[in-house]
Structure formats: structure tokens, C-alpha cells
Design a protein around this motif. Structure first.
Motif, short mmCIF file in Angstrom:
data_model
loop_
_atom_site.label_atom_id
_atom_site.label_comp_id
_atom_site.label_asym_id
_atom_site.label_seq_id
_atom_site.Cartn_x
_atom_site.Cartn_y
_atom_site.Cartn_z
N VAL A 527 26.76 25.43 26.42
CA VAL A 527 27.27 24.17 26.93
C VAL A 527 28.37 24.48 27.95
CG1 VAL A 527 28.36 21.96 26.40
CG2 VAL A 527 26.73 22.99 24.78
N ARG A 528 28.22 23.94 29.17
CA ARG A 528 29.21 24.16 30.22
C ARG A 528 29.76 22.81 30.69
NH1 ARG A 528 27.00 28.89 34.35
NH2 ARG A 528 26.75 30.54 32.77
N VAL A 529 31.06 22.77 30.97
CA VAL A 529 31.72 21.57 31.48
C VAL A 529 32.59 22.00 32.66
CG1 VAL A 529 33.12 19.55 30.94
CG2 VAL A 529 31.77 20.66 29.13
N ALA A 530 32.45 21.31 33.79
CA ALA A 530 33.23 21.65 34.97
C ALA A 530 33.41 20.40 35.82
CB ALA A 530 32.57 22.77 35.79
N ARG A 531 34.38 20.48 36.72
CA ARG A 531 34.62 19.38 37.65
C ARG A 531 33.60 19.45 38.80
NH1 ARG A 531 37.27 14.70 37.52
NH2 ARG A 531 38.91 15.75 36.31
N ASP A 532 33.01 18.27 39.14
CA ASP A 532 32.04 18.18 40.24
C ASP A 532 32.51 17.06 41.18
OD1 ASP A 532 29.92 18.29 41.94
OD2 ASP A 532 28.44 17.46 40.54
N GLY A 533 33.42 17.42 42.08
CA GLY A 533 34.00 16.40 42.95
C GLY A 533 34.89 15.48 42.15
N SER A 534 34.61 14.18 42.21
CA SER A 534 35.39 13.20 41.45
C SER A 534 34.79 12.94 40.08
CB SER A 534 35.45 11.87 42.23
OG SER A 534 34.14 11.34 42.41
N ARG A 535 33.75 13.68 39.69
CA ARG A 535 33.09 13.46 38.42
C ARG A 535 33.17 14.72 37.54
NH1 ARG A 535 30.05 8.84 39.31
NH2 ARG A 535 28.76 9.12 37.47
N VAL A 536 32.82 14.54 36.29
CA VAL A 536 32.78 15.64 35.33
C VAL A 536 31.32 15.93 35.00
CG1 VAL A 536 33.47 16.47 33.06
CG2 VAL A 536 35.02 15.00 34.38
#
Length: 613
Positions: A527-536
Motif C-alpha cells: 500500500v502506497r500513499v503520496a501527494r499527487d498535486g492537490s490530491r492524495v
């Protein structure tokens, strides 16, 4: 004579009538002005002279009283200055006699003034105060009143004359107003009648030409316009006849057959019950059928931004599908009924599902796009009925299933008596089936609540690390049984996220559970979580068998199970995942290839606001 000259001559009577009315108005107003000037010249000057003489007489009388009172120098100076002014005003009045009886009053005023001057001179010649006092009351005071009365008579006579003349002027003004109104109405009526008659005669050939055009529009190519004369309309009639002749020849040629074929094609498109919209390579509107005109209010004759007249939801769909096809991405096929757009109509709402195909030119380039909005209103209603039926059945299953689970549990635990080993195996299998059935019922109820808008998100800020860890812990025992490793990688820039932790835990648990089921022993689910511009952006990656491309478009549909999928599910998990993510304002998707594993991803806004989905 040209048409322009005829139209100008047609307006001449009206212009002449207006000129005559203006001339009469100028003359009448000039007469009224002169009447007012006569009032000022004849009477107003006499009124002012009489008023001033009265004032001078009173001041001379005051001067006499000053002398009687012992202030002789002051009285002499005052009477000397007033006497000259009064004499001048009297001469002005004598030269402005205009009313009947005014000459007699003026003569009385002159005689009285002369007697008053004589008496005043005798008064001034007296030396003793007693003689002066006696002379004042015996001679001055009576003649003063006589002269003042004569001046008042002149004043009253001129004031009465002014009143009478003003009243006469008002009556004359009223007559003039009435005369002007009548003159304007008569002139306007006569001018309008004459102008209308001349205009009708000048434009009569236009009516003949219009009737010919209407007959030509109905397909009568043998019609000809007979217009006499040599003006512009006559030349236009000749051009029309030439055009009709050419159209008749085209009608009889191969071009006419082509136009007939085009008309037949348009008729075929118009016969389709679904709206059809054809766009050009530049995105402009080329053609629509009758259904598109009725449902979407589209038309080719409006000009400007024709899509601006379409309801916002349908306009967005048309623009998106048009951009997809004209962008070179090929035909557009909807992923499911959830892409249907609602269009409100007076007879009820319609649900339209978009499909689109490119139009290719001779060299293979895309020169247009044909968009068909399939009417799926009845199918959507059937789907809603199906969902209602499934939700009702699931709800009715819940109570007996709970009792069945409890009964199997009590029997398996020996609460109602000992069980044999074979019976225990059967009870254990029955309990597993009951748990699986309970999961299916819970999924059905969750999905029905989501679709009915009864699922309320309880959004709050939670730790991203804890949210991911809880999802992994819920699937850890199943992963250990299959020999699959679980891992996580949470970016420091997304320490917290605003979500409904229970619902989002269900999403992550479902995706991780699917990854575990489809990953062989020795594989890994991360499971990966990262910032993508203004979204998560959340990603669940596995090293399983992967998903074929033709199945990826359907795996988020309700009750869809990919061929070869493990038994035990109803095909609702990913559908619930999609609904919950969209309720948070996010998007969901999958990246996969056979033999290379799968990556399920979804994005969430930076700040999620609680809402009802």
C-alpha cells in the motif's frame, strides 16, 4: 423609377403634413407671443408708473409732516427729490394711455397733481409753524388724498385690463391647443393613409415574389415570378426566375439525385428515436436529428455557441465525448449505466447514455464525430427496480441468517449436546458459508444505502499511517495463510487525511483483500500513499496474475466477477469501493496487465467535506 425613389415619394405626404402642422404651430405661437407682449407694453408700464407715483406722493406727504414737526431742512430736501421723480412718472403715464377711460383718469391725476403742487408751494412759503400746520391740514392733506385716489384709479383700471387680457389670452391658448391637436391628428391620418397607399403599391411586387419563393420552397421548381417594371424588385424577380430555372435543371440532373439521397439520409437520421449529434473536425455542429432538437434543444440555425442552450449535464457529456473522438482516441463506449446523464423534460426526466464514433475522410484522418445519446430511461428504471428487489431480499435475509448463524455456532460449540468429529466438520463448513453469506448481505445493504443516498459520511482528520495499518492488520491472517507479504509506504507529506475512517477502512481492506486473494505464495501486496498535486493518491499493488484489458472496464460494475476468479464473492466489493471513493469526491481506477500484477488506485481531495452520497 427605382424602388428607393418610390419609397421616398411614399413618405412625402407624411412629411408634407408634418411641415404644414409645424408652420401653423409657428404662426400661432407667434401670435400668442405678441398678445403677451401687448399686455406688458399697454398695462404693465402704467401699473408701475401708478405704483411709483403713489409712493412718491406718500414720501412728499412725509416731507410736509417733517416740516410741520420742525425738521424743515430734511423735509425740503425730501420733497424736492420726490417732486421730479413723480413728474417724470406722470409724463410716462400720459404717454401710455391704452384703455377706455384711462385718458379721463389720467387728466384727473394731472389736475390734482397741479393743485397739489400749488398748495405745496403755498405751504412752503409759510414761515411760522402755526401757519404751516394750518396750511397742511387745510390744503395739503385734502389734495394729497385727491391725487392718491386718482393714481389708484389709474392703477386699478390697468390691473383689471391685465386680468381681462390674461383671461382672453388663456382662452385663445386653449383654442389654439385644441386646433393644434385636431390639425396634428388630421394631418397624421391623411399623411399616413397616403404614405401607406403609396408604400403598398410600391411593395406589391414583393408579395408576388414572396409567394413564388414559398412555392419554390415546397418543391414547385416550375414556378416563376411575374414582376413588371425596371426597378430593383423587377431585377430581383428576374434573378429569382433564373435561380428557379437552374434548380429545376439540377433537380433533373445527378446533383438532384444526390440531394434526394441526402434528404433521404436526413430522414433516416430523423427517424431514430435517440438524439444524434454530428460534429465537424473543428468541434462545430454539423447536423442533428429531430430527437436532438426536441430533447436537447439543439438547432443549426441558432449561430454562436449552440451547445450553450443545452442543459449543463448534457453539455458536459457532449463536450467530453466530442473531445475524446476528435482527439484521436477512437470510438467512445460507456463503461456502464452510471455514465447516463439526466435531461429534464416537461413529460418527465430522460436518461441518455453517450456513444460516439469518428468520421474518417478519404485519407483516413478524423474529420468529424457522430454522438448518439441512447435513451436508457426504461433500462435505468428496471435497474432501480432490480436494486430495490435485491435490497429488499438482502434485508429479509438478514434476520433469519442471524438466527441461523447463532444456531450453527451453538451447535458447533456443543451448547446443546456433544457433536461427533464428522458433525463438527459439517458445522464448521456451514458456519463458513453463513459468514460468507453474511458478508454478501452486508455488501448488498451497503450498496443499496449508497445508491439510495442514505449513506452519510462522518468525515474527520485521521492519521494516514494508522488508516493503512488498520487495513493491513485486517487482512494479515489471510495473507499469512497464503504466504503473501504485506508492506506499506506512506509519504511524509500526507501525514493526515480527511475521510470517513470506517468507510475508507472498508475501501482499503477490500483492495488489500483482493490483492491477497489474487497473489500466489511468496508474492507481495504493498500500500502506497503520496501527494499527487492537490490530491492524495492511494495505491494497492500486488504481484498476482493481473487483469486482462477487456475485463478492466467492467470490474467496478455490480455483480461482475472476472473469469477464473476465486469462489465466495458476489462481485460487489469493487462496486462498493467505487461508490465510497466517489462519495468522498475522488476517482478510482486500475493499472494491470496479465502476468504483471495489478495496481488499484484512488485519489482523494486535499480537504474532504462531509456530505451525503
Amino acid at each position: 423609377m427605382t424602388l428607393r425613389m418610390r419609397l421616398l415619394l411614399a413618405q412625402a405626404p407624411l412629411a408634407l403634413a408634418l411641415a404644414l402642422v409645424g408652420l401653423v404651430a409657428v404662426i400661432t405661437l407667434a401670435r400668442l407671443g405678441r398678445s403677451g407682449q401687448r399686455i406688458l407694453q399697454d398695462n404693465y408700464r402704467s401699473v408701475l408708473a401708478a405704483q411709483r407715483m403713489t409712493e412718491q406722493l406718500e414720501r412728499m406727504d412725509s416731507a410736509a409732516l417733517f416740516i410741520v414737526a420742525g425738521e424743515r431742512e430734511r423735509g425740503l430736501a425730501q420733497q424736492a427729490s420726490q417732486r421730479q421723480v413723480l413728474e417724470a412718472e406722470l409724463r410716462l403715464q400720459e404717454g401710455n394711455v391704452t384703455e377706455p377711460g384711462e385718458a379721463e383718469s389720467t387728466r384727473r391725476l394731472r389736475a390734482g397733481w397741479e393743485r397739489y403742487v400749488s398748495a405745496y408751494d403755498v405751504f412752503l412759503s409759510q414761515s411760522s409753524p402755526e401757519d404751516q400746520k394750518a396750511a397742511y391740514f387745510r390744503n395739503i392733506e385734502p389734495t394729497f388724498r385727491e391725487v392718491k385716489d386718482a393714481a389708484s384709479a389709474v392703477l386699478a383700471l390697468n390691473q383689471d385690463a391685465m386680468v381681462h387680457k390674461s383671461e382672453a389670452l388663456r382662452r385663445q391658448s386653449d383654442r389654439v391647443n385644441t386646433l393644434m391637436v385636431l390639425a396634428v391628428l388630421v394631418a397624421f391620418a391623411l399623411g399616413l393613409f397616403a404614405s401607406t397607399s403609396l408604400t403598398h403599391r410600391a411593395l406589391r411586387p414583393v408579395s408576388v415574389l414572396s409567394q413564388a419563393v414559398q412555392r419554390l420552397g415546397r418543391g414547385d421548381y416550375a414556378v416563376r415570378a411575374t414582376v413588371e417594371g425596371s426597378d430593383e424588385i423587377a431585377r430581383l424577380g428576374e434573378d429569382f426566375n433564373s435561380m428557379a430555372e437552374a434548380l429545376q435543371q439540377y433537380r433533373q440532373s445527378s446533383l438532384g439525385e444526390l440531394l434526394q439521397a441526402q434528404a433521404a439520409s436526413q430522414a433516416a437520421i430523423d427517424s431514430l428515436p435517440d438524439p444524434v449529434v454530428v460534429f465537424g473536425a473543428d468541434g462545430g455542429l454539423l447536423n442533428v436529428n429531430r430527437s436532438a432538437e426536441d430533447v436537447l434543444k439543439l438547432g443549426l440555425e441558432g449561430g454562436g455557441d449552440v451547445l450553450g442552450r443545452v442543459v449543463p449535464e448534457a453539455r458536459d457529456v457532449l463536450e467530453r465525448v466530442r473531445g475524446h473522438v476528435l482527439g484521436g482516441k477512437g470510438a467512445y463506449q460507456p463503461r456502464g449505466y452510471e455514465e447516463a446523464v439526466r435531461v429534464p423534460l416537461t413529460e418527465g426526466d430522460r436518461w441518455l447514455l453517450p456513444r460516439a464514433s469518428p468520421v474518417y475522410g478519404e485519407t483516413g484522418e478524423v474529420v468529424g464525430a457522430t454522438v448518439i445519446l441512447q435513451d436508457v430511461t426504461r433500462l435505468r428504471r428496471f435497474d432501480e427496480l432490480k436494486n430495490d428487489l435485491v435490497a429488499t431480499v438482502a434485508h429479509e435475509f438478514r434476520t433469519p441468517l442471524t438466527s441461523l448463524r447463532m444456531a450453527v455456532h451453538l451447535v458447533a460449540e456443543g451448547m446443546v449436546g456433544p457433536v461427533t468429529e464428522k458433525q463438527a466438520d459439517l458445522l464448521f463448513a456451514a458456519r463458513e458459508d453463513c459468514e460468507r453469506l453474511q458478508g454478501i448481505v452486508d455488501d448488498l445493504l451497503d450498496l443499496s444505502r449508497i445508491q439510495a443516498g442514505q449513506l452519510r459520511l462522518e468525515v474527520r482528520r485521521v492519521s494516514t499511517e494508522e488508516l493503512v495499518q488498520a487495513a493491513l492488520d485486517s487482512q494479515r491472517s489471510a495473507a499469512e495463510e497464503r504466504g503473501v507479504r504485506l508492506s506499506r509506504l506512506v509519504g511524509l507529506e500526507v501525514e493526515t487525511v480527511d475521510v470517513d475512517p470506517e468507510r475508507m477502512g472498508l475501501v482499503l481492506g477490500n483492495l488489500v483483500g483482493n490483492g491477497v486473494k489474487h497473489t500466489p505464495a511468496g508474492g507481495e501486496v504493498e500500500v502506497r500513499v503520496a501527494r499527487d498535486g492537490s490530491r492524495v493518491r492511494f495505491e494497492v499493488r500486488d504481484t498476482g496474475e493481473g487483469i486482462a484489458l477487456e475485463q478492466q472496464a467492467r470490474i467496478f460494475e455490480k455483480f461482475y466477477r472476472a473469469p477464473g476468479a476465486p469462489a465466495g464473492g458476489a462481485g460487489l466489493g469493487l462496486s462498493i469501493v467505487k461508490e465510497i471513493v466517489q462519495a468522498h469526491g475522488g476517482e478510482v481506477g486500475v493499472i494491470s496487465a496479465p502476468g504483471r500484477g495489478s495496481t488499484f488506485w484512488f485519489t482523494l481531495p486535499g480537504q474532504v467535506v462531509a456530505e451525503t452520497s
